[in-house]
Design an enzyme around this catalytic site. Structure first.
Site, PDB file in Angstrom:
ATOM      1  N   HIS A 114       5.581 -54.042  -7.205  1.00 16.26           N
ATOM      2  CA  HIS A 114       5.802 -53.160  -5.910  1.00 16.26           C
ATOM      3  C   HIS A 114       5.307 -54.706  -5.380  1.00 16.26           C
ATOM      4  CE1 HIS A 114       4.365 -49.105  -4.393  1.00 16.26           C
ATOM      5  NE2 HIS A 114       5.332 -50.397  -3.813  1.00 16.26           N
ATOM      6  N   ASP A 142       1.039 -43.944  -5.014  1.00 17.03           N
ATOM      7  CA  ASP A 142       0.457 -45.252  -5.820  1.00 17.03           C
ATOM      8  C   ASP A 142      -0.702 -44.535  -6.500  1.00 17.03           C
ATOM      9  OD1 ASP A 142       0.333 -47.510  -7.124  1.00 17.03           O
ATOM     10  OD2 ASP A 142       1.329 -48.555  -5.291  1.00 17.03           O
ATOM     11  N   HIS A 144      -2.397 -47.083  -6.879  1.00 17.27           N
ATOM     12  CA  HIS A 144      -3.511 -47.886  -6.620  1.00 17.27           C
ATOM     13  C   HIS A 144      -3.175 -48.180  -4.866  1.00 17.27           C
ATOM     14  CE1 HIS A 144      -1.727 -48.525 -10.785  1.00 17.27           C
ATOM     15  NE2 HIS A 144      -3.470 -48.667 -10.739  1.00 17.27           N
ATOM     16  N   ASP A 146      -2.624 -51.583  -3.315  1.00 18.21           N
ATOM     17  CA  ASP A 146      -2.042 -52.039  -3.174  1.00 18.21           C
ATOM     18  C   ASP A 146      -2.574 -53.045  -1.735  1.00 18.21           C
ATOM     19  OD1 ASP A 146      -0.925 -52.619  -5.438  1.00 18.21           O
ATOM     20  OD2 ASP A 146       0.499 -51.042  -5.453  1.00 18.21           O
ATOM     21  N   HIS A 159       0.821 -58.116  -7.053  1.00 18.09           N
ATOM     22  CA  HIS A 159       1.357 -56.872  -6.638  1.00 18.09           C
ATOM     23  C   HIS A 159       0.603 -55.620  -6.536  1.00 18.09           C
ATOM     24  CE1 HIS A 159       0.223 -54.517 -10.868  1.00 18.09           C
ATOM     25  NE2 HIS A 159      -0.716 -55.507 -10.914  1.00 18.09           N
ATOM     26  N   ASP A 248       5.388 -45.758  -6.246  1.00 22.16           N
ATOM     27  CA  ASP A 248       5.128 -46.836  -7.472  1.00 22.16           C
ATOM     28  C   ASP A 248       5.408 -45.941  -8.554  1.00 22.16           C
ATOM     29  OD1 ASP A 248       4.215 -47.589  -9.660  1.00 22.16           O
ATOM     30  OD2 ASP A 248       2.921 -49.531  -8.182  1.00 22.16           O
ATOM     31  N   ASP A 250       3.891 -45.431 -11.250  1.00 21.02           N
ATOM     32  CA  ASP A 250       2.219 -44.727 -12.027  1.00 21.02           C
ATOM     33  C   ASP A 250       1.691 -43.741 -11.083  1.00 21.02           C
ATOM     34  OD1 ASP A 250       1.333 -46.528  -9.306  1.00 21.02           O
ATOM     35  OD2 ASP A 250       0.698 -48.264 -10.970  1.00 21.02           O
ATOM     36  N   GLU A 293       7.881 -49.998 -10.675  1.00 24.69           N
ATOM     37  CA  GLU A 293       7.062 -50.251 -11.672  1.00 24.69           C
ATOM     38  C   GLU A 293       7.681 -49.762 -13.474  1.00 24.69           C
ATOM     39  OE1 GLU A 293       4.723 -52.102 -12.416  1.00 24.69           O
ATOM     40  OE2 GLU A 293       4.613 -52.847 -10.391  1.00 24.69           O
TER      41      GLU A 293
END
Length: 325
Positions: A114, A142, A144, A146, A159, A248, A250, A293
């Protein structure tokens, strides 16, 4: 011919798709995420986009690995790992995305980790300002945030920092690092919306609160449902704003996408992820998409890798206008 029935509000060539395939893993320490774009393409994604969704594809059909941009030496800088490499790749990537966006095409970037969103957002933002006289809105899906700065990051992995550099919360005055990101390439935190957060560092929570950044965690998804979350997200960004969707994989629960670098339990279902992409397309405001990702090497079984690839392809197709009926 593009089969979507949605009229694009900001693209002059809505039937054209600029593809950028970024085989890059330097923003994080795990091998294999550079193979994600090739896995998506080899699964037939571009064929489906061309022949089932009707887009005319421009740009990459082979994956860029950017080996020529990797310096012989890349020491840590301000705590960041691989800073020269990540900067050089993103500078090149910003130019690639900008060239497509400036032509009035929708841009699809397949990553890679990312950190590549530093470049994709920079290219989108610059093109939107020049071509439309507008800022872009960002929907960041996401687990996260980031949005660490080099100073708040515990790991030094870039990332975990792309939103900070893309928005100007993190800056650098050296061109060989991230000084090449000029004001016309930055995104506004006032038009940034997070969806699906569930693993946010303490320093990131402070940044989110300090700047009043709109964020919908999995708590909010559970409370309101994904439909209402997307309505609130669009209300915040505004219906007069071009949208860059950065997804992302994830963000999905590992049940649906196990083969990724930083999986976190308790995430979005695949259907919720698809809905986010469908909703973004149906606004008519979408100008750019990142899908990042996917790491085929991290699955414990071949089936897990294939499931993640299939999930990534499904998200992209939905963002490009695939519908259930």
């Amino acid at each position: 011919m593009n089969t979507s029935t949605i009229e694009s509000r900001f693209l002059t060539k809505p039937g054209d798709l600029g593809v950028v395939a970024v085989g890059f893993s330097g923003g994080q320490p795990k091998d294999g995420v550079d193979a994600g774009p090739a896995a998506l393409i080899d699964s037939g994604l571009l064929h489906e986009i061309r022949h089932e969704l009707g887009y005319q594809i421009h740009g990459d059909t082979d994956v860029n690995l950017y080996h020529d941009l990797v310096p012989a030496s890349d020491p840590d800088y301000r705590g960041m790992k691989n800073p020269l490499t990540v900067s050089a790749v993103n500078k090149q990537l910003a130019s690639q995305v900008y060239e497509h966006a400036a032509e009035g095409r929708l841009v699809l970037t397949l990553g890679g980790d990312h950190s590549i969103a530093i470049g994709t957002l920079a290219g989108s933002a610059k093109a939107a300002r020049e071509r439309l006289g507008r800022e872009i809105g960002v929907i960041w899906v996401d687990a996260h945030a980031d949005i660490n700065t080099p100073e708040t990051s515990d790991s030094g992995n870039i990332h975990g920092m792309p939103v900070a550099f893309a928005s100007g919360l993190a800056k650098d005055d050296k061109d060989e690092y991230f000084g090449w990101i000029t004001d016309d390439m930055r995104v506004s935190v006032n038009k940034l919306v997070y969806i699906g957060l569930r693993d946010v560092d303490a320093g990131e929570k402070k940044i989110l609160r300090q700047h009043g950044i709109k964020a919908f965690s999995m708590y909010d998804v559970d409370r309101h449902g994904i439909g209402r979350v997307m309505e609130m997200a669009l209300a915040h960004i505004g219906t007069d704003t071009p949208i860059h969707l950065s997804f992302d994989v994830d963000a999905l629960d590992p049940m649906w996408a196990p083969s990724t670098g930083t999986p976190v339990r308790g995430g979005l279902t695949l259907r919720e992820g698809d809905y986010i992409c469908e909703f973004a397309h149906q606004t008519g405001q979408l100008v750019a998409i990142d899908l990042v990702e996917v790491n085929p090497s991290l699955a414990t079984t071949e089936a897990g890798a294939l499931e993640t690839i299939r999930a990534g392809c499904s998200l992209v197709r939905c963002a490009l206008g695939e519908t259930l009926l």
